[in-house]
Design a protein around this motif. Structure first.
Motif, PDB file in Angstrom:
ATOM      1  N   ILE A 214       0.845  -1.185   0.000  1.00 36.05           N
ATOM      2  CA  ILE A 214       0.000   0.000   0.000  1.00 36.05           C
ATOM      3  C   ILE A 214       0.885   1.241   0.000  1.00 36.05           C
ATOM      4  O   ILE A 214       1.759   1.375   0.858  1.00 36.05           O
ATOM      5  CB  ILE A 214      -0.920   0.036   1.239  1.00 36.05           C
ATOM      6  CG1 ILE A 214      -1.641  -1.308   1.436  1.00 36.05           C
ATOM      7  CG2 ILE A 214      -1.911   1.189   1.145  1.00 36.05           C
ATOM      8  CD1 ILE A 214      -2.654  -1.631   0.391  1.00 36.05           C
ATOM      9  N   HIS A 215       0.650   2.121  -0.955  1.00 39.74           N
ATOM     10  CA  HIS A 215       1.462   3.341  -1.055  1.00 39.74           C
ATOM     11  C   HIS A 215       2.955   3.015  -1.057  1.00 39.74           C
ATOM     12  O   HIS A 215       3.772   3.692  -0.425  1.00 39.74           O
ATOM     13  CB  HIS A 215       1.129   4.317   0.071  1.00 39.74           C
ATOM     14  CG  HIS A 215      -0.311   4.727   0.120  1.00 39.74           C
ATOM     15  ND1 HIS A 215      -0.953   5.329  -0.950  1.00 39.74           N
ATOM     16  CD2 HIS A 215      -1.252   4.619   1.101  1.00 39.74           C
ATOM     17  CE1 HIS A 215      -2.214   5.579  -0.632  1.00 39.74           C
ATOM     18  NE2 HIS A 215      -2.418   5.152   0.608  1.00 39.74           N
ATOM     19  N   LYS A 217       4.569   0.573   0.303  1.00 40.42           N
ATOM     20  CA  LYS A 217       5.120  -0.073   1.500  1.00 40.42           C
ATOM     21  C   LYS A 217       4.421  -1.415   1.741  1.00 40.42           C
ATOM     22  O   LYS A 217       3.203  -1.518   1.652  1.00 40.42           O
ATOM     23  CB  LYS A 217       4.948   0.826   2.730  1.00 40.42           C
ATOM     24  CG  LYS A 217       5.521   0.227   4.009  1.00 40.42           C
ATOM     25  CD  LYS A 217       5.280   1.127   5.213  1.00 40.42           C
ATOM     26  CE  LYS A 217       6.160   2.342   5.185  1.00 40.42           C
ATOM     27  NZ  LYS A 217       6.062   3.099   6.472  1.00 40.42           N
ATOM     28  N   SER A 269      -6.089   0.758  -2.044  1.00 46.25           N
ATOM     29  CA  SER A 269      -5.604   1.374  -0.798  1.00 46.25           C
ATOM     30  C   SER A 269      -6.716   1.422   0.249  1.00 46.25           C
ATOM     31  O   SER A 269      -6.733   2.293   1.113  1.00 46.25           O
ATOM     32  CB  SER A 269      -5.084   2.788  -1.068  1.00 46.25           C
ATOM     33  OG  SER A 269      -6.113   3.599  -1.601  1.00 46.25           O
ATOM     34  N   LYS A 287      -4.432   5.948   4.346  1.00 48.36           N
ATOM     35  CA  LYS A 287      -3.764   7.156   3.881  1.00 48.36           C
ATOM     36  C   LYS A 287      -2.252   6.927   3.740  1.00 48.36           C
ATOM     37  O   LYS A 287      -1.687   6.031   4.370  1.00 48.36           O
ATOM     38  CB  LYS A 287      -4.025   8.308   4.859  1.00 48.36           C
ATOM     39  CG  LYS A 287      -5.499   8.715   4.944  1.00 48.36           C
ATOM     40  CD  LYS A 287      -6.029   9.167   3.599  1.00 48.36           C
ATOM     41  CE  LYS A 287      -7.476   9.636   3.690  1.00 48.36           C
ATOM     42  NZ  LYS A 287      -8.015  10.016   2.363  1.00 48.36           N
ATOM     43  N   PRO A 288      -1.558   7.755   2.939  1.00 52.07           N
ATOM     44  CA  PRO A 288      -0.106   7.580   2.761  1.00 52.07           C
ATOM     45  C   PRO A 288       0.680   7.627   4.070  1.00 52.07           C
ATOM     46  O   PRO A 288       1.729   6.986   4.189  1.00 52.07           O
ATOM     47  CB  PRO A 288       0.271   8.741   1.843  1.00 52.07           C
ATOM     48  CG  PRO A 288      -0.975   9.001   1.046  1.00 52.07           C
ATOM     49  CD  PRO A 288      -2.094   8.770   2.008  1.00 52.07           C
TER      50      PRO A 288
END
Length: 448
Positions: A214-215, A217, A269, A287-288
């Motif tokens: 995700i993002h 990672k 995400s 969220k990031p």
């Protein structure tokens, strides 16, 4: 029928050859290769042919299929037994057993709940009383073993240990669930030594952890919450390499006798979590910076221990803990709005009796443009799922028996599954293998 001269095994007929260009995969992990009951196998036909069957003992563990071998984990007498059989014939290749004294305090059977998993070299099992075992896939010899319940001082949960571990790179991720910590532990898969430990305050439920990037990672999602006072639990988002807990999201019913048992479903995400004792389902945005933001909650979409599937912007799953009033439901992913709910009634004749069965606590696999549903009582149906409703394309009564909850293993065109209780017709608990191979892409009715 051909008997391969092995007690408990009946070989019926060899499977068809795979079609030229067939897409296949192993079923090494819980809910398949992508951890979300999505299969890329093709082509498959809707008719089933029984290839082989063999008797098995107590337990609810789904089989694992890897490198042409099927692994079944069950209990015979006072032993938990791990057996490796040839995927196309059912012939035993090796067997390993150890003593188990587990007794279920709610009256369910005393066999293991966790699916065996494999990296292609070794097989890993997590027994109902917390015995973690690593065996050689080739020989069945012990590579290492640990008593997790003793090592981490974990008391017996409601229905024993039931969260299947996760293989992630060189790590074996295990939901331990000591309320004082740790909640989740990563072991070196080659040695069994602890690499990291994460979380505290939440006991183990029955949901298996899942991985996702995700993002940019790599993260792990563990849904905890079982036997505890006060009643606590929820989602942990963990950095896969280090074990750092990046975010927590409390989500468990305040009712004491409840559990979190459906694996988290990661979609892009976002992550969907669900339980059926009061909190029901919610979709979280990741969220990031790692924070979890709830987007919606649907109080009427609570999966028990099946995991919902995602198809083209819609979620499909069984609402409730059944066996009655456990309908198949469609929910819009974007809004959480329910679009339809249906509870089929399947009329089945067995032993001179006419039975009216529901899918009840069914499992779903999204595959080859359709949905394959195994109902709790042994009915196998192909469904066309869409936001306007569902259409039953075909259905076969494989057996009529209770508690066949485990998701089947779909690998190389063969469907391997468990009958977990004695059938209405007296049939024993069995491991069964069915041929779904289509010889060409025209081997099944198109639903695309």
């Amino acid at each position: 029928m051909l008997n391969l001269n092995e007690d408990g095994l009946i070989f019926h007929a060899p499977p068809k050859s795979l079609a030229p260009g067939a897409i296949t995969h192993d079923w090494r992990d819980f809910l398949g290769p992508t951890h979300n009951a999505l299969s890329t196998e093709s082509p498959l036909r809707e008719t089933t042919k029984l290839v082989w069957e063999r008797t098995k003992g107590e337990g609810y563990a789904s089989p694992c299929v890897v490198a042409g071998k099927a692994i079944v984990f069950h209990r015979l007498g006072e032993q938990e037994v791990i057996e490796c059989v040839a995927a196309e014939t059912g012939k035993r290749l090796w067997k390993f057993a150890y003593v188990s004294v587990y007794s279920d305090r709610y009256g369910f059977n005393a066999g293991p709940r966790c699916q065996p998993i494999s990296d292609g070299k070794n097989v890993y099992t997590y027994g109902v009383a917390g015995k973690l075992t690593c065996l050689s896939l080739a020989t069945g010899q012990v590579v290492w073993k640990r008593d997790i319940a003793a090592d981490y001082k974990v008391p017996q949960n409601y229905f024993g240990v039931g969260a299947t571990p996760l293989l992630e790179g060189n790590l074996l991720i295990v939901v331990v669930g000591n309320i004082a910590g740790p909640s989740v532990v990563a072991f070196d898969k080659a040695t069994g030594k602890q690499v990291w430990a994460a979380g505290k305050g939440w006991t183990a439920g029955y949901a298996s952890p899942v991985p996702a990037t995700i993002h940019g990672k790599r993260r792990l999602f563990a849904f905890l919450g079982g036997d505890s006072r006060p009643t606590e639990g929820g989602l942990l988002m963990i950095e896969a390499l280090t074990g750092k807990v990046e975010a927590t999201f409390p989500w468990r019913s305040r009712r004491y006798e409840s559990v979190n048992a459906s694996a988290p479903l990661v979609i892009g995400s976002q992550v969907f979590i669900s339980e059926c004792y009061g909190m029901s389902g919610t979709l979280l945005d990741i969220k990031p910076d790692g924070t979890l933001i709830p987007l919606w909650t649907n109080k009427r979409f609570g999966t028990h221990f099946m995991t919902a599937i995602h198809k083209n912007g819609y979620l499909y799953g069984i609402d409730g803990h059944g066996p009655q009033n456990a309908p198949l439901v469609c929910v819009e992913l974007k809004t959480g709005k329910e679009l339809w709910r249906e509870e089929p009634e399947w009329v089945v004749s067995v032993g001179g009796k006419t039975l009216r069965l529901a899918p009840a606590l069914a499992s779903l696999i999204l595959v080859d443009g359709r949905c394959l549903m195994l109902g709790e009582y042994g009915q196998l149906a192909w469904l066309d799922l869409n936001p306007k409703g569902y259409k039953e394309l075909s259905r076969t009564s494989l057996f009529v028996a209770r508690e066949s909850w485990g998701t089947p293993a779909l690998s190389h065109g063969l469907l391997t599954l468990c009958q977990n209780e004695v059938g209405v017709d007296g049939s024993p608990r069995r491991l069964l293998c069915y041929d779904l191979r289509a010889t060409t892409t025209l081997g099944r009715k198109s639903t695309d």
